[in-house]
Design a protein around this motif. Structure first.
Motif, mmCIF file in Angstrom:
data_model
loop_
_atom_site.group_PDB
_atom_site.id
_atom_site.type_symbol
_atom_site.label_atom_id
_atom_site.label_comp_id
_atom_site.label_asym_id
_atom_site.label_seq_id
_atom_site.Cartn_x
_atom_site.Cartn_y
_atom_site.Cartn_z
ATOM 1 N N LEU A 235 0.822 -1.211 0.000
ATOM 2 C CA LEU A 235 0.000 0.000 0.000
ATOM 3 C C LEU A 235 0.854 1.259 0.000
ATOM 4 C CD1 LEU A 235 -2.748 -1.181 2.514
ATOM 5 C CD2 LEU A 235 -2.954 -0.956 0.038
ATOM 6 N N THR A 236 1.967 1.241 0.737
ATOM 7 C CA THR A 236 2.831 2.419 0.725
ATOM 8 C C THR A 236 3.579 2.531 -0.606
ATOM 9 O OG1 THR A 236 4.566 1.147 1.862
ATOM 10 C CG2 THR A 236 3.121 2.503 3.224
ATOM 11 N N GLY A 367 0.968 -3.219 -5.316
ATOM 12 C CA GLY A 367 1.297 -1.800 -5.275
ATOM 13 C C GLY A 367 1.275 -1.177 -6.653
ATOM 14 N N LEU A 370 -2.492 -0.786 -7.887
ATOM 15 C CA LEU A 370 -3.154 0.320 -7.203
ATOM 16 C C LEU A 370 -2.555 1.663 -7.604
ATOM 17 C CD1 LEU A 370 -3.533 -1.226 -3.619
ATOM 18 C CD2 LEU A 370 -5.298 -0.953 -5.367
ATOM 19 N N LEU A 392 -4.839 4.607 0.799
ATOM 20 C CA LEU A 392 -3.707 3.692 0.905
ATOM 21 C C LEU A 392 -3.063 3.763 2.286
ATOM 22 C CD1 LEU A 392 -2.059 4.373 -2.580
ATOM 23 C CD2 LEU A 392 -3.316 2.316 -1.903
ATOM 24 N N GLY A 395 -5.171 2.080 4.929
ATOM 25 C CA GLY A 395 -5.046 0.637 4.781
ATOM 26 C C GLY A 395 -3.733 0.126 5.335
ATOM 27 N N ALA A 396 -2.640 0.865 5.121
ATOM 28 C CA ALA A 396 -1.332 0.454 5.625
ATOM 29 C C ALA A 396 -1.311 0.444 7.149
ATOM 30 C CB ALA A 396 -0.253 1.390 5.082
#
Length: 426
Positions: A235-236, A367, A370, A392, A395-396
């Motif tokens: 996500l990051t 990743g 997204l 994002l 979510g992380a």
């Protein structure tokens, strides 16, 4: 019974100087970063040369590579746990070099995207083997420290890659960029062939039986810390991929910087490299969890600030303020990406190759998808970018909380436990 080697155990990789091992691993990782960032200035010329009318579709040159890079990691890790690191790396580099040459002769945009996907498939081996070599050789906080040095070089690539791409185009064309990446890939293949020893201990080679491979995959996705931190990294990293996809359009269209945008991109990337270096100096003293959790908290706060400013200022959002926000945001990567990877890999030394490939697939492919989606939503403003970033980041944070059982900022306990699923597998 299969056990993970203690961090202090002798490793074949130590037969070469540590500085050279770190330098080689960093260069392998940098080869992947270069194949992404060096093409950013070439997107407009590629679109014009291959008749791509919709500007946002040009971003697919980046996305296609990332998709191939992410998907192929599932294959390489499992194979490297059976046959070793060296032959898998040589195969991947050969594919990468061949695809670089073929891309220069792509007759249309669709063919170019297919070749870029194959190029990503080739260079996926560099990521899997680089991480596996480090995990074969080091453990715990020392592994995080070494990976920080590696990531410092990896993150320094965006400082020069877009400018290198701009210079290549000024004196050549977009095909010349592919030739340069191919030559660099060939150089890495020769260096690795001559100097990199086999780092996989013979006793940790895993047979290619279905039960063994499926057990290794099951260990990765059922180890809560590894799975949670891997998703958090994905996500990051999506934040980074979204920015890379949009960078040219943001700086040239939204902020009107023209060809000078590569300098702004490099300035932002500088903070990524500096923070990664700081992490390498601090991680053994302060711990992976404390550093990465603090950085993730700051990451979320900066994104929320950016979103409020985007709605408040609208078209008046100044480029200098956007640049400061992005620089601070990506500085957090030096403390999250490296440490999250180390925390995900640390319990999985006994299946390092498979673990590296599964985690790499989740991080890069997820990743990348997204990031490409957020990048494609570009509408001439920074609003879609910050909305996507907020989702994002939230979510992380949730994934890290799950990985830690709800406890953040804790000490770096030893997580190197051999799961029974692999011990008992045939």
């Amino acid at each position: 019974m299969t056990t993970s080697p203690p961090p202090s155990s002798p490793s074949p990789a130590l037969s070469m100087p540590r500085w050279e091992l770190v330098g080689m691993v960093a260069a392998l990782m940098a080869l992947n970063a270069l194949a992404i960032d060096v093409f950013i200035p070439a997107l407009t010329e590629i679109g014009e040369a291959l008749a791509v009318e919709e500007a946002n579709r040009r971003q697919f040159v980046i996305s296609a590579y990332v998709m191939g890079f992410g998907a192929a990691q599932l294959f390489y890790g499992t194979i490297s746990d059976r046959f070793g690191r060296r032959p898998v790396l040589m195969f991947g580099l050969a594919v990468y070099v061949a695809a670089s040459a073929l891309a220069a002769y792509a007759p249309n945009f669709e063919s170019l995207l297919a070749i870029r996907f194959i190029q990503g498939v080739g260079t996926a081996a560099t990521r899997v083997i680089a991480v596996s070599v480090v995990r074969d050789t080091f453990g715990g906080a020392r592994m995080a420290s070494v990976m920080s040095l590696v990531m410092m070089v990896f993150m320094a690539v965006p400082l020069i890659a877009p400018n290198v791409g701009q210079v290549i185009i000024l004196f050549g064309n977009w095909q010349s960029v592919f030739w340069v990446t191919g030559i660099l890939g060939a150089v890495m293949a020769v260096w690795s062939y001559l100097r990199l020893p086999e780092t996989l201990h013979p006793e940790y080679r895993l047979p290619l039986t279905f039960s063994r491979v499926s057990a290794a995959f099951r260990v990765v996705v059922t180890t809560r810390a590894s799975f949670g931190y891997s998703l958090a990294t994905a996500l990051t990293f999506a934040v980074l991929f979204a920015f890379i996809n949009q960078a040219e359009q943001l700086f040239t269209q939204t902020f009107g910087m023209g060809e000078m945008f590569t300098l702004a991109f490099s300035a932002i990337a500088l903070f990524m490299a500096l923070s990664s270096f700081m992490n390498s100096r601090l991680v053994e003293r302060l711990g992976m969890r404390r550093l990465s959790h603090l950085a993730l908290s700051l990451f979320l706060a900066l994104i929320m600030t950016g979103l409020v400013l985007a709605f408040t200022l609208g078209d008046s959002f100044p480029v200098w303020l956007f640049g400061i926000l992005m620089a601070m945001l990506f500085a957090c990567f030096g403390f999250t990406g490296t440490n999250f990877n180390a925390l995900a890999m640390d319990p999985l030394g006994h299946v390092a190759g498979t673990a590296s490939s599964v985690l790499g697939f989740m991080q890069t492919f997820v990743g990348g998808v997204l990031g490409a989606l957020i990048g494609y939503l570009y509408d001439g403003t920074v609003v879609p970018l910050f909305i996507g970033y907020l989702l994002l980041a939230l979510g992380a944070v949730a994934c890290v909380a799950v990985a830690e059982g709800g406890r953040l900022f804790g000490p770096d306990d030893d997580l190197s436990i051999v799961p029974a699923a692999v011990q008992d597998a045939d």
